[in-house]
Design an enzyme around this catalytic site. Structure first.
Site, PDB file in Angstrom:
ATOM      1  N   ARG A 132       0.714  -1.173   0.129  1.00 49.95           N
ATOM      2  CA  ARG A 132       0.152  -0.247   0.011  1.00 49.95           C
ATOM      3  C   ARG A 132       0.845   1.277   0.104  1.00 49.95           C
ATOM      4  NH1 ARG A 132      -4.692   2.529   2.513  1.00 49.95           N
ATOM      5  NH2 ARG A 132      -4.530   4.651   1.713  1.00 49.95           N
ATOM      6  N   ARG A 185      -5.188   2.066  -4.229  1.00 49.69           N
ATOM      7  CA  ARG A 185      -4.472   1.299  -3.508  1.00 49.69           C
ATOM      8  C   ARG A 185      -4.810  -0.288  -3.662  1.00 49.69           C
ATOM      9  NH1 ARG A 185      -7.956   3.841   0.685  1.00 49.69           N
ATOM     10  NH2 ARG A 185      -7.176   5.773  -0.427  1.00 49.69           N
ATOM     11  N   ASP A 227      -6.877  -1.495   1.507  1.00 49.41           N
ATOM     12  CA  ASP A 227      -6.975  -0.545   2.548  1.00 49.41           C
ATOM     13  C   ASP A 227      -7.477  -1.227   3.781  1.00 49.41           C
ATOM     14  OD1 ASP A 227      -7.043   2.129   3.685  1.00 49.41           O
ATOM     15  OD2 ASP A 227      -9.084   2.843   2.749  1.00 49.41           O
ATOM     16  N   ASP A 248      -9.287  -0.240   7.238  1.00 50.05           N
ATOM     17  CA  ASP A 248      -9.598   0.768   8.259  1.00 50.05           C
ATOM     18  C   ASP A 248     -10.468   0.100   9.415  1.00 50.05           C
ATOM     19  OD1 ASP A 248      -8.636   2.981   6.939  1.00 50.05           O
ATOM     20  OD2 ASP A 248     -10.458   3.022   5.653  1.00 50.05           O
TER      21      ASP A 248
END
Length: 199
Positions: free
Chosen positions: A115, A124, A127, A129
């Site tokens: 990334r 990307r 990810d 999160d």
């Protein structure tokens, strides 16, 4: 020695006890539930998401408990014509890691998949999160909880609702109501794709 029916060693185990044992994850002590959003639009998108799930599962003190269906979504915050579409999913985990350590692991997983953070909302590979961690509400700039933009993102809310229909976003209300407010335009389920729950 003859055992009588009153002998506790031959009494059936109450169903409530069995349910408690089944519900307990014996690999973790006093775990917290966390919701993690996954997304990516570069490389083999599905393999990258599955790799991220497997890497999370390999984390000491963390177990992946649920994996959502896969959704294809338009890029967030940029002109759709400037980036490939994303695959997105949500996983629910049990973890004994504190939020700061969970964040470190999320970043390590992203780095393992190369990334690159050169542009806000840039394309990307993957990810990772943290959307929520238990009921923690924190405005720490390093890790704001819950995720400050989760309530606006159908690509987070829609798959989250699939795995937790009664989910609540701390401080914001029911996920179903939040999703109804933002709509689901540009978010399409991919029934032909599937992410596996780790063995």
């Amino acid at each position: 020695m003859n055992r009588t029916p009153s002998d506790p060693t031959v009494q059936p185990v109450p169903a409530s006890v069995t349910e408690q044992v089944d519900a307990a994850d014996t690999t973790l002590s006093n775990p917290k539930m966390a919701v993690i959003s996954l997304g990516g639009n570069l490389g083999n998108r599905l393999e990258n998401l599955q790799g991220a799930i497997d890497a999370l599962e390999d984390t000491p003190g963390l177990r992946v408990k649920a994996v959502s269906p896969v959704y294809e979504t338009e890029p967030w915050g940029v002109d759709p014509d400037t980036q490939p579409s994303y695959l997105n999913a949500v996983v629910v985990v049990k973890t004994t890691l504190p939020p700061s350590s969970l964040l470190e692991r999320a970043h390590a997983v992203e780095e393992a998949f190369d990334r690159v953070r050169t542009q806000r909302w840039g394309a990307r590979t993957v990810d990772v999160d943290i959307v929520t961690y238990a009921d923690v509400v924190s405005d720490d700039p390093v890790l704001t909880l819950p995720h400050p933009r989760a309530r606006e993102r159908a690509f987070v809310l829609r798959p989250w609702l699939d795995v937790e229909p009664e989910a609540q976003l701390p401080g914001a209300g029911r996920v179903a109501d939040l999703l109804a407010g933002v709509g689901q335009e540009g978010v399409a389920v991919r029934d032909d794709l599937e992410l596996r729950l780790p063995d």
